[in-house]
Design an enzyme around this catalytic site. Structure first.
Site, PDB file in Angstrom:
ATOM      1  N   ASN A  68       0.834  -1.195   0.000  1.00  0.00           N
ATOM      2  CA  ASN A  68       0.000   0.000   0.000  1.00  0.00           C
ATOM      3  C   ASN A  68       0.867   1.242   0.000  1.00  0.00           C
ATOM      4  O   ASN A  68       2.015   1.212   0.433  1.00  0.00           O
ATOM      5  CB  ASN A  68      -0.855   0.045   1.281  1.00  0.00           C
ATOM      6  CG  ASN A  68      -1.676  -1.200   1.493  1.00  0.00           C
ATOM      7  OD1 ASN A  68      -2.455  -1.593   0.646  1.00  0.00           O
ATOM      8  ND2 ASN A  68      -1.487  -1.853   2.631  1.00  0.00           N
ATOM      9  N   HIS A  75       1.824  14.954  12.009  1.00  0.00           N
ATOM     10  CA  HIS A  75       1.330  15.034  13.396  1.00  0.00           C
ATOM     11  C   HIS A  75      -0.034  14.364  13.496  1.00  0.00           C
ATOM     12  O   HIS A  75      -1.043  14.997  13.796  1.00  0.00           O
ATOM     13  CB  HIS A  75       1.274  16.502  13.841  1.00  0.00           C
ATOM     14  CG  HIS A  75       2.612  17.176  13.798  1.00  0.00           C
ATOM     15  ND1 HIS A  75       3.345  17.456  14.932  1.00  0.00           N
ATOM     16  CD2 HIS A  75       3.371  17.571  12.759  1.00  0.00           C
ATOM     17  CE1 HIS A  75       4.493  18.017  14.585  1.00  0.00           C
ATOM     18  NE2 HIS A  75       4.531  18.101  13.266  1.00  0.00           N
ATOM     19  N   HIS A  79       2.261  10.581  17.980  1.00  0.00           N
ATOM     20  CA  HIS A  79       3.379  11.147  17.209  1.00  0.00           C
ATOM     21  C   HIS A  79       4.283  11.977  18.081  1.00  0.00           C
ATOM     22  O   HIS A  79       3.914  12.394  19.175  1.00  0.00           O
ATOM     23  CB  HIS A  79       2.853  11.980  16.036  1.00  0.00           C
ATOM     24  CG  HIS A  79       2.228  13.283  16.442  1.00  0.00           C
ATOM     25  ND1 HIS A  79       0.897  13.400  16.748  1.00  0.00           N
ATOM     26  CD2 HIS A  79       2.760  14.522  16.597  1.00  0.00           C
ATOM     27  CE1 HIS A  79       0.633  14.654  17.066  1.00  0.00           C
ATOM     28  NE2 HIS A  79       1.755  15.358  17.003  1.00  0.00           N
ATOM     29  N   ASP A  81       6.621  15.414  18.451  1.00  0.00           N
ATOM     30  CA  ASP A  81       6.894  16.783  17.992  1.00  0.00           C
ATOM     31  C   ASP A  81       8.387  17.040  18.145  1.00  0.00           C
ATOM     32  O   ASP A  81       8.936  16.940  19.250  1.00  0.00           O
ATOM     33  CB  ASP A  81       6.165  17.813  18.867  1.00  0.00           C
ATOM     34  CG  ASP A  81       4.668  17.873  18.624  1.00  0.00           C
ATOM     35  OD1 ASP A  81       4.184  17.270  17.649  1.00  0.00           O
ATOM     36  OD2 ASP A  81       3.990  18.543  19.428  1.00  0.00           O
ATOM     37  N   HIS A  85       9.299  21.933  14.943  1.00  0.00           N
ATOM     38  CA  HIS A  85       7.847  22.084  14.768  1.00  0.00           C
ATOM     39  C   HIS A  85       7.392  23.480  15.199  1.00  0.00           C
ATOM     40  O   HIS A  85       6.423  24.008  14.666  1.00  0.00           O
ATOM     41  CB  HIS A  85       7.134  21.012  15.592  1.00  0.00           C
ATOM     42  CG  HIS A  85       5.638  21.098  15.596  1.00  0.00           C
ATOM     43  ND1 HIS A  85       4.888  21.311  14.473  1.00  0.00           N
ATOM     44  CD2 HIS A  85       4.747  20.990  16.630  1.00  0.00           C
ATOM     45  CE1 HIS A  85       3.604  21.325  14.800  1.00  0.00           C
ATOM     46  NE2 HIS A  85       3.494  21.149  16.092  1.00  0.00           N
TER      47      HIS A  85
HETATM   48 MN    MN Z   1       2.384  17.524  16.927  1.00  0.00          MN
END
Ligand code: MN
Length: 265
Positions: A68, A75, A79, A81, A85
């Site tokens: 696939n 995010h 997840h 950061d 970011h």
């Molecule tokens: Mn984030």
């Protein structure tokens, strides 16, 4: 160049894992098109949701295999950061540059379930952290502070997870002064939460706006979101393994987050 010597501590660790004296707890939200995601109000632009696109499934495009394409914002779901970011961390590491040593650390679990049950907008205070430290000891170098709020039970419904009404999104987080204090007075690696983002739902109106993002990412610390199963961890003593993809230039990445703890008797 010679090989490093064997480390007995690793032999002991692996023996304990194999013998069931250690347990591996998955703190990750399953990733699908139904995984709740942040919805920024206009005029801000939103990321795309996670999507799986079939390319072949043991058929003409690939008779012996199935594979696939994935489509996703950085995010989305559980997840990490990375410092870049946020504007305060713009000169810091992107997600591919994070020193991998910092992706393994101790977990400190602070339980705010009762406070959040009474008030979904509850904000962690310095006094809360100090009370935790009085019981469990000072937050140490390399620790991930994990906020247990009970929010994970809402994860099956984006509406319940975001808890938005006319006045905004009502989800718990961290008070401005506490975010600043944690980021500057404690040598922790990052903050992990059960909610969709590391800041409270109403934190866009704080000063500074989104204080966890502001202070943590601006001080070379990280965020982790949409964690589950924090109730299966002790307050201290678990080991966290965080595995974001090394997206070059990436500001974050969906991550598998695993905790290793002593096995329940
Ligand atoms: Mn984030």
């Amino acid at each position: 160049m010679t090989n490093p010597p064997p480390a007995p501590v690793l032999t002991e660790f692996l023996d304990a894992l194999l013998a069931g004296r250690l347990e591996v707890v998955d703190l990750t939200t399953p990733l699908s098109s139904a995984t709740p995601a942040l919805r920024l109000p206009a005029p801000f632009a939103n990321l795309i949701d996670f999507g799986l696109e079939e390319v072949s499934a043991y058929n003409e495009p690939g008779p012996f295999w199935r594979h696939n394409n994935i489509h996703t914002g950085e995010h989305i779901g559980t997840h990490l950061d990375a410092p870049v970011h946020w504007i305060t961390g713009r000169d810091g590491d992107d997600v591919s540059q994070i020193p991998v040593r910092r992706l393994i650390g101790s977990a400190a679990v602070l339980d705010l379930t009762a406070q959040v049950a009474a008030d979904p907008d509850y904000l962690l205070t310095v006094a809360d952290v100090e009370a935790w430290e009085d019981r469990h000891g000072r937050l140490t170098t390399g620790t991930w502070l994990l906020l247990r709020t009970g929010w994970e039970v809402r994860g099956g419904s984006e509406a319940e997870f975001l808890n938005t009404d006319d006045t905004g999104s009502h989800t718990p987080g961290v008070a401005v002064e506490c975010a600043r204090w944690l980021a500057t007075e404690r040598d922790i690696t990052g903050l992990g939460v059960e909610t969709v983002g590391v800041d409270a739902g109403l934190a866009g109106g704080f000063d500074p706006a989104f204080p966890v993002h502001h202070y943590f990412l601006g001080n070379d610390k990280y965020g982790l979101t949409s964690l589950r199963n924090l109730g299966r961890l002790p307050a201290t003593g678990a080991m966290l393994v965080v595995s974001p993809l090394p997206i070059v230039g990436g500001t974050g990445s969906p991550s598998r987050v695993l905790a290793v703890t002593g096995a329940a008797a």
